[in-house]
Scaffold this motif. Sequence first.
Motif, PDB file in Angstrom:
ATOM      1  N   ALA A 117      43.600  44.374  38.009  1.00  0.00           N
ATOM      2  CA  ALA A 117      42.684  44.078  36.908  1.00  0.00           C
ATOM      3  C   ALA A 117      42.212  45.410  36.358  1.00  0.00           C
ATOM      4  CB  ALA A 117      41.481  43.244  37.362  1.00  0.00           C
ATOM      5  N   VAL A 118      41.971  45.441  35.064  1.00  0.00           N
ATOM      6  CA  VAL A 118      41.334  46.599  34.438  1.00  0.00           C
ATOM      7  C   VAL A 118      40.338  46.009  33.459  1.00  0.00           C
ATOM      8  CG1 VAL A 118      43.057  46.862  32.574  1.00  0.00           C
ATOM      9  CG2 VAL A 118      41.719  48.840  33.302  1.00  0.00           C
ATOM     10  N   ILE A 119      39.130  46.560  33.452  1.00  0.00           N
ATOM     11  CA  ILE A 119      38.112  45.955  32.596  1.00  0.00           C
ATOM     12  C   ILE A 119      37.607  46.954  31.557  1.00  0.00           C
ATOM     13  CG2 ILE A 119      37.436  44.236  34.329  1.00  0.00           C
ATOM     14  CD1 ILE A 119      34.909  45.941  34.846  1.00  0.00           C
ATOM     15  N   ALA A 120      37.006  46.395  30.528  1.00  0.00           N
ATOM     16  CA  ALA A 120      36.416  47.152  29.421  1.00  0.00           C
ATOM     17  C   ALA A 120      35.249  47.999  29.950  1.00  0.00           C
ATOM     18  CB  ALA A 120      35.969  46.161  28.347  1.00  0.00           C
TER      19      ALA A 120
ATOM     20  N   ASN B  92      44.620  35.115  53.817  1.00  0.00           N
ATOM     21  CA  ASN B  92      43.240  35.275  53.370  1.00  0.00           C
ATOM     22  C   ASN B  92      43.125  36.463  52.418  1.00  0.00           C
ATOM     23  OD1 ASN B  92      41.685  33.188  54.684  1.00  0.00           O
ATOM     24  ND2 ASN B  92      42.314  34.162  56.606  1.00  0.00           N
ATOM     25  N   LEU B  93      42.393  36.249  51.338  1.00  0.00           N
ATOM     26  CA  LEU B  93      42.081  37.323  50.397  1.00  0.00           C
ATOM     27  C   LEU B  93      40.593  37.630  50.537  1.00  0.00           C
ATOM     28  CD1 LEU B  93      42.978  39.135  47.978  1.00  0.00           C
ATOM     29  CD2 LEU B  93      42.242  37.292  46.462  1.00  0.00           C
ATOM     30  N   GLN B  94      40.276  38.638  51.313  1.00  0.00           N
ATOM     31  CA  GLN B  94      38.865  38.988  51.506  1.00  0.00           C
ATOM     32  C   GLN B  94      38.374  39.777  50.301  1.00  0.00           C
ATOM     33  OE1 GLN B  94      36.350  38.350  54.108  1.00  0.00           O
ATOM     34  NE2 GLN B  94      35.360  38.956  52.196  1.00  0.00           N
ATOM     35  N   SER B  95      37.410  39.199  49.591  1.00  0.00           N
ATOM     36  CA  SER B  95      36.891  39.840  48.376  1.00  0.00           C
ATOM     37  C   SER B  95      35.680  40.706  48.679  1.00  0.00           C
ATOM     38  CB  SER B  95      36.496  38.765  47.359  1.00  0.00           C
ATOM     39  OG  SER B  95      35.915  39.364  46.218  1.00  0.00           O
ATOM     40  N   THR B  96      35.523  41.767  47.892  1.00  0.00           N
ATOM     41  CA  THR B  96      34.295  42.563  47.978  1.00  0.00           C
ATOM     42  C   THR B  96      33.256  42.071  46.955  1.00  0.00           C
ATOM     43  OG1 THR B  96      35.278  44.206  46.523  1.00  0.00           O
ATOM     44  CG2 THR B  96      35.392  44.649  48.859  1.00  0.00           C
TER      45      THR B  96
ATOM     46  N   PHE C 179      39.647  50.099  37.318  1.00  0.00           N
ATOM     47  CA  PHE C 179      40.738  49.348  37.949  1.00  0.00           C
ATOM     48  C   PHE C 179      40.265  48.636  39.213  1.00  0.00           C
ATOM     49  CE2 PHE C 179      43.993  52.042  35.766  1.00  0.00           C
ATOM     50  CZ  PHE C 179      44.810  51.015  35.332  1.00  0.00           C
ATOM     51  N   PHE C 180      40.776  47.426  39.405  1.00  0.00           N
ATOM     52  CA  PHE C 180      40.607  46.672  40.639  1.00  0.00           C
ATOM     53  C   PHE C 180      41.997  46.438  41.212  1.00  0.00           C
ATOM     54  CE2 PHE C 180      37.140  46.085  37.836  1.00  0.00           C
ATOM     55  CZ  PHE C 180      36.040  46.236  38.661  1.00  0.00           C
TER      56      PHE C 180
ATOM     57  N   LEU D 291      30.837  35.868  40.300  1.00  0.00           N
ATOM     58  CA  LEU D 291      30.549  36.987  39.396  1.00  0.00           C
ATOM     59  C   LEU D 291      31.619  37.053  38.293  1.00  0.00           C
ATOM     60  CD1 LEU D 291      28.248  39.065  39.525  1.00  0.00           C
ATOM     61  CD2 LEU D 291      29.821  40.610  40.693  1.00  0.00           C
ATOM     62  N   PRO D 292      31.191  37.022  36.998  1.00  0.00           N
ATOM     63  CA  PRO D 292      32.185  37.090  35.925  1.00  0.00           C
ATOM     64  C   PRO D 292      33.112  38.293  36.137  1.00  0.00           C
ATOM     65  CG  PRO D 292      30.000  36.713  34.995  1.00  0.00           C
ATOM     66  CD  PRO D 292      29.818  36.975  36.466  1.00  0.00           C
ATOM     67  N   GLN D 293      34.351  38.133  35.841  1.00  0.00           N
ATOM     68  CA  GLN D 293      35.373  39.169  35.930  1.00  0.00           C
ATOM     69  C   GLN D 293      35.572  39.685  37.361  1.00  0.00           C
ATOM     70  OE1 GLN D 293      35.614  41.863  32.308  1.00  0.00           O
ATOM     71  NE2 GLN D 293      37.234  40.390  32.412  1.00  0.00           N
ATOM     72  N   LEU D 294      34.633  40.418  37.926  1.00  0.00           N
ATOM     73  CA  LEU D 294      34.843  41.050  39.235  1.00  0.00           C
ATOM     74  C   LEU D 294      35.200  40.007  40.301  1.00  0.00           C
ATOM     75  CD1 LEU D 294      31.988  43.716  39.345  1.00  0.00           C
ATOM     76  CD2 LEU D 294      34.144  43.720  38.106  1.00  0.00           C
ATOM     77  N   GLY D 295      34.524  38.862  40.249  1.00  0.00           N
ATOM     78  CA  GLY D 295      34.832  37.801  41.199  1.00  0.00           C
ATOM     79  C   GLY D 295      35.856  36.813  40.652  1.00  0.00           C
ATOM     80  N   THR D 296      35.646  36.393  39.393  1.00  0.00           N
ATOM     81  CA  THR D 296      36.523  35.344  38.848  1.00  0.00           C
ATOM     82  C   THR D 296      37.971  35.815  38.728  1.00  0.00           C
ATOM     83  OG1 THR D 296      35.877  35.988  36.594  1.00  0.00           O
ATOM     84  CG2 THR D 296      34.661  34.169  37.601  1.00  0.00           C
ATOM     85  N   LEU D 297      38.167  37.097  38.441  1.00  0.00           N
ATOM     86  CA  LEU D 297      39.550  37.591  38.350  1.00  0.00           C
ATOM     87  C   LEU D 297      40.215  37.594  39.729  1.00  0.00           C
ATOM     88  CD1 LEU D 297      39.137  40.526  35.788  1.00  0.00           C
ATOM     89  CD2 LEU D 297      40.266  38.327  35.381  1.00  0.00           C
TER      90      LEU D 297
END
Lengths: 341, 341
Positions: A141-144, A25-29, A234-235, A34-40
């Motif tokens: 992940a690293v975002i703009a 299981n990958l428990q997400s926060t 960073f994520f 949500l674009p990027q934060l969730g989709t990645l």
Amino acid sequence: MKTFLTTTALCAGLIAGTAQAETWNLQSTYPGSLPQLGTLGKRIAEQVTKITDGEIELVFQEPGAIVPALEVFDAVATGAVEAGWSTPGYWAGRVPALQLLAAVPFGPQAGEYMAWMKFGGGQDFLDELYEPNNIKSLPCAVIAPEAAGWFRNPVNSPEDLQGLTMRFFGLGAKVMEKMGVSTQLLAGGDIFPALELGTIDATEFSMPAIDLNLGFYQVASEYYFPGWHQQSTFFDLMINLDLWESLDESTQFKLETVCDANLAFGLAEGEALQFSALQELEANGVNINTLSDEMLDALQAAWEEVAAEEAANDADFARVYESYTQFRENYAVWGELGYLK
Amino acid sequence: MKTFLTTTALCAGLIAGTAQAETWNLQSTYPGSLPQLGTLGKRIAEQVTKITDGEIELVFQEPGAIVPALEVFDAVATGAVEAGWSTPGYWAGRVPALQLLAAVPFGPQAGEYMAWMKFGGGQDFLDELYEPNNIKSLPCAVIAPEAAGWFRNPVNSPEDLQGLTMRFFGLGAKVMEKMGVSTQLLAGGDIFPALELGTIDATEFSMPAIDLNLGFYQVASEYYFPGWHQQSTFFDLMINLDLWESLDESTQFKLETVCDANLAFGLAEGEALQFSALQELEANGVNINTLSDEMLDALQAAWEEVAAEEAANDADFARVYESYTQFRENYAVWGELGYLK
């Protein structure tokens, strides 16, 4: 020929056995929509499954599906879930220094930040800080840059911030406190109702494409840039450390590789998504504003106070911040020279 | 038990058979010892071998080992080698538009360039332009800015460039021709002797860590920034298209993933390596200079002439340049807002 076929059939069973298929299981926060934060995070779950040829089936779990968003740290540490999708910045209460491995006010853009993470000592600190908590963390992940935030009314000078109540994340929240703002950390889905009801006067959350998705433009019209508090973020893919250490080297390599690949993909996507989102926000009546130099100078001075206080309060924070600062001073020589202005 | 063991032994043979282990040659256009340009190619060879669990053993070949550097295109196209390590910019003579997918004067930094490549149409053009040549190309490294070049004497104004003979790569070479410079494209290893003998007066090659490795500081003392002609540069893993199409989807995915991972790794490494190289160059008596605004303005005007001429001469160049320009115009709205100055 018959013997061969029989052996082949037997082998098919053995091969499946050898692969030791496991479900994690990958428990997400963050919500998967949500674009990027969730989709990645969803992308990583699919890619881990694919790159291990199904040896590990990683299943993305929406916030709260197994444990609430802000309990992911404990759940991964104890093995209640095998893995978590989050940012090191959420665990300030446990390990303050982890904030420096997520997003730093007036901090570096993605290229420089990845350089420190991979070649300047960041990853070593990440390993060292998570290890006593039985967690392995892969920057994944690293975002703009983010935006500086949403306000109901224009904020032209530092005085306009005083007395506001605002949702704010991470070290930036402490900077805003110095500016006289009362801050609280709300998860993505709780922000809109709080802003609508007037529980908060203002909010930052993320970048235009993400903020558009959350609908903040419906209840606040003044949108500010640049996001001084998160020029890149960073994520990480968190994995229970006992589980990580039980993996063979080849599987560890595959997980590291999909995470590195997600760094490039997410950065490219973040840079690509924002301009159409900005157009859509403007079409919805949002005023796109730039923070004044006076405001940015005041925020930077407040950040320097916060950094000094955090370092004085926590030896790990002080060590990580020293490494980060030294790297940035060196990098500046190159950054100034190498890039067209 | 005995039967089981016999079956297991038989299976080991069958499993090895199933894997269809293949050895592929990766003909590089850069020596393996060269920081980034070579080392990232060697890294990809190792990673492909590792991520496919040895199903494909990719063997890095030094320039000339199988075919000379500038014949890699034909060798991959015909299948004389399975794969090549190069930059699309080397094939200007075959497909001029490929230059726009390698490095463009006054072009984007890595984040924006990756955004166009992955989300703005770049990869589609790459597929379309290589396909008639029987080559599949995966963008497989992107690096930080280059330097503007090495000169024996200071170049303070456009007049100082006139009459010089200079090694120069890609579209930037055509810009320098407009400035009155006579250019030639030499491979990395041929530059130092040409500069030493005076066959050329000046050279650009790459970034400080790479130029240091090639020893140019021993024969020229004036080093200029910023590298207006290559603010970021793409390198690609070229694969014979018939061979690529024969791979199962899982193997294709693994190759795409190691390339994406190499994008992030190489960008981080490039940002991390330059400042110590700059220090070492200065310690060796190199003068680090910045091009004047007058010079940069003249170069930019010359580039605009070159771009218009190339587009007029080649319909593919015109189409790709139109997409690139449109994307950059949109991106600029976000780039200006999102980043701290």
